[in-house]
Scaffold this motif. Structure first.
Motif, mmCIF file in Angstrom:
data_model
loop_
_atom_site.group_PDB
_atom_site.id
_atom_site.type_symbol
_atom_site.label_atom_id
_atom_site.label_comp_id
_atom_site.label_asym_id
_atom_site.label_seq_id
_atom_site.Cartn_x
_atom_site.Cartn_y
_atom_site.Cartn_z
ATOM 1 N N VAL A 196 42.895 31.468 33.817
ATOM 2 C CA VAL A 196 43.635 32.598 33.972
ATOM 3 C C VAL A 196 44.056 32.981 35.327
ATOM 4 O O VAL A 196 43.134 32.611 36.147
ATOM 5 N N GLU A 197 45.064 33.620 35.846
ATOM 6 C CA GLU A 197 45.083 34.459 36.950
ATOM 7 C C GLU A 197 45.408 35.777 36.484
ATOM 8 O O GLU A 197 45.794 36.075 35.352
ATOM 9 N N PHE A 198 44.964 36.852 37.325
ATOM 10 C CA PHE A 198 45.179 38.226 36.979
ATOM 11 C C PHE A 198 46.237 38.672 37.810
ATOM 12 O O PHE A 198 46.130 38.646 39.172
ATOM 13 N N VAL A 199 47.148 39.762 37.205
ATOM 14 C CA VAL A 199 47.728 40.546 37.795
ATOM 15 C C VAL A 199 47.129 41.984 37.760
ATOM 16 O O VAL A 199 46.919 42.581 36.712
ATOM 17 N N VAL A 200 46.651 42.508 38.870
ATOM 18 C CA VAL A 200 45.790 43.800 38.882
ATOM 19 C C VAL A 200 46.981 45.038 38.791
ATOM 20 O O VAL A 200 47.620 45.104 39.469
ATOM 21 N N THR A 201 46.519 45.711 37.725
ATOM 22 C CA THR A 201 47.245 47.045 37.513
ATOM 23 C C THR A 201 46.549 48.083 38.106
ATOM 24 O O THR A 201 47.024 49.117 38.670
ATOM 25 N N GLU A 252 46.204 42.290 33.811
ATOM 26 C CA GLU A 252 47.138 41.489 32.875
ATOM 27 C C GLU A 252 46.817 39.861 33.175
ATOM 28 O O GLU A 252 47.033 39.379 34.305
ATOM 29 N N PRO A 253 46.233 39.355 32.136
ATOM 30 C CA PRO A 253 45.929 37.724 32.318
ATOM 31 C C PRO A 253 47.074 36.889 32.245
ATOM 32 O O PRO A 253 47.885 37.306 31.470
ATOM 33 N N GLN A 254 47.492 36.084 33.075
ATOM 34 C CA GLN A 254 48.484 35.065 32.759
ATOM 35 C C GLN A 254 48.145 33.674 33.241
ATOM 36 O O GLN A 254 46.734 33.177 33.770
ATOM 37 N N GLN A 255 48.940 32.690 32.895
ATOM 38 C CA GLN A 255 48.555 31.364 33.292
ATOM 39 C C GLN A 255 48.714 31.158 34.646
ATOM 40 O O GLN A 255 49.345 31.799 35.250
#
Length: 148
Positions: A59-64, A78-81
């Motif tokens: 996963v990569e993370f988008v930090v909120t 938010e985890p994403q591929q």
């Protein structure tokens, strides 16, 4: 120096120290490490193995949200591929449960001990503010959790 003058000097110094500490503690109880910083990466890398196990892949993370105090780090990500693709909840460890979750949003709590960040707790897709219990359970300051 007389005893009263020495006592007065200590009292003034004590008030100055308390005022300085209070200003720092109340003025900005937390900070957000800069994007690309080693500290930010270390905090996210502390969370990553647990989330990758649940997502059943990298996963990569988008930090909120990322709030860091000297000893605590709270994140909402938010985890994403890798590369930005969405993760299908039905291909994760939450298959069959995703309709009872609020997405795959991850909340994580880490503490800085022994010269590194250590994961204390995390949750994926809660439908309420489940991390509010971390204040009492772990003694994390409410401002770090955004609960001031």
């Amino acid at each position: 120096m007389s005893m009263n003058k020495a006592r007065a000097n200590r009292l003034v110094l004590s008030f100055a120290l308390v005022a300085a500490w209070s200003g720092t503690a109340l003025g900005q109880p937390f900070r957000e490490p800069e994007k690309g910083s080693a500290e930010r990466s270390a905090i996210l890398d502390t969370l990553r193995p647990a989330v990758e196990a649940e997502m059943r892949g990298p996963v990569e993370f988008v930090v909120t949200t990322m709030r860091v105090s000297p000893n605590w780090a709270f994140v909402q990500v938010e985890p994403q591929q890798p590369g930005g693709g969405a993760i299908d909840p039905e291909k994760t460890g939450f298959a069959g449960e995703s309709d009872m979750m609020d997405g795959l949003t991850v909340y994580g709590l880490a503490t800085f001990q022994f010269g590194r960040w250590n994961l204390i707790d995390h949750m994926v897709g809660p439908t309420d503010v489940g991390y509010a219990a971390w204040q009492q359970r772990y003694g994390v300051p409410p401002a770090v959790l955004g609960l001031e």
